[in-house]
Design an enzyme around this catalytic site. Structure first.
Site, short mmCIF file in Angstrom:
data_model
loop_
_atom_site.label_atom_id
_atom_site.label_comp_id
_atom_site.label_asym_id
_atom_site.label_seq_id
_atom_site.Cartn_x
_atom_site.Cartn_y
_atom_site.Cartn_z
N TYR A 223 -4.20 1.57 2.74
CA TYR A 223 -3.73 0.59 1.74
C TYR A 223 -2.95 -0.51 2.45
O TYR A 223 -2.22 -0.24 3.41
CB TYR A 223 -2.89 1.31 0.67
N TYR B 50 5.61 0.81 -3.54
CA TYR B 50 4.84 1.76 -2.72
C TYR B 50 5.80 2.35 -1.70
O TYR B 50 5.77 2.02 -0.52
CB TYR B 50 3.68 1.03 -2.05
#
Ligand code: NAD
EC number: 1.3.1.9
Length: 229
Positions: free
Chosen positions: A171, A181
């Site tokens: 990612y 995140y």
């Protein structure tokens, strides 16, 4: 035909399921590795036909999953499993789910594989900013999301046919700041990407196995919903 093992499928919403479908559509035989705590619900949903619509391939046939293996990729062998996990009722009902045992089972059942897909990640503190992440949370994220790929490769390579291919999913938060995140997941993806280069060098030279990672776009999988993405 090729045989693929897709690690990290527990419903029909994630990348693992979609990749399994593409491989099935291309003619591959599909084996999946399902996280032990999610195994019962996944298998019963499969059996009850809950995924039948999602199983439809471009030619109209249904994807067949030849076998579902219970797996927990944070444990390499039985000696690594703590007592409280061994006796946990979600784990006690299944056997042979450490990485080494899963590979032994696949070897016993099928002999070899051609394709390995790593589509799993876990960060217990993913909702916490890195600055508030504990050492435990950080190391757990790296264990489940990065080392799990090293471990899967280490154990599967001996039963992979030369010319075989492996892939994981990374990612963009590894290279750019993506608020939300957290929990060391950005660190885990950075490790996964660096490891991909080193593992590609090592596995390519020694075993003629390809190692790649794809930086996937945002998808509302179960994992992504859990962090409000
Ligand atoms: P998902 O929830 O479908 O897949 C993650 C899977 O990992 C789940 O099935 C879960 O049960 C499994 N898992 C967690 N811990 C495990 C363990 N210890 N052992 C074995 N399995 C374990 O979600 P997804 O978003 O499709 O995730 C697949 C991959 O794609 C992950 O590596 C994720 O980081 C990556 N990715 C996702 C997105 C996104 O937006 N969804 C974006 C880029 C990359």
């Amino acid at each position: 035909g090729k045989r693929a093992f897709v690690a990290g499928v527990a419903d029909d919403n994630g990348y693992g399921w979609a990749i399994a479908k593409s491989l099935a559509a291309a003619g591959a035989e599909i084996l999946v590795g399902t996280w032990v705590p999610a195994l019962n619900i996944f298998e019963s949903s499969l059996r009850r036909g809950k995924f039948d619509e999602s199983r439809i391939l471009p030619d109209g046939s249904l994807m067949e999953i030849t076998k579902v293996y219970p797996m927990d990729a944070i444990y390499d062998s039985p000696e690594d499993v703590p007592e409280d996990v061994k006796t946990n009722k979600r784990y006690a009902g299944s056997t042979n789910w450490t990485v080494q045992e899963v590979v032994e089972s696949v070897k016993k059942d099928f002999g070899s594989i051609d394709i390995l897909v790593h589509s799993l990640a876990n960060g217990p503190e993913v909702t916490k900013p890195l600055l508030e992440t504990s050492r435990y949370g950080y190391l757990a994220a790296v264990s489940a999301s990065s080392y799990s790929y090293v471990s899967l490769l280490k154990h599967f390579i001996p039963i992979m046919n030369p010319g075989g291919a492996t892939i994981s999913l990374t990612y963009i938060a590894s290279e750019r700041i993506i608020p939300g995140y957290g929990g060391g997941m950005s660190s885990a993806k950075a490790a996964l990407e660096s490891d991909t280069r080193v593992l590609a060098f090592e596995a390519g030279r020694k075993h003629q196995i390809r190692v790649n990672t794809i930086s996937a776009g945002p998808l509302r999988s179960r994992a992504a919903k859990a962090i409000g993405f």
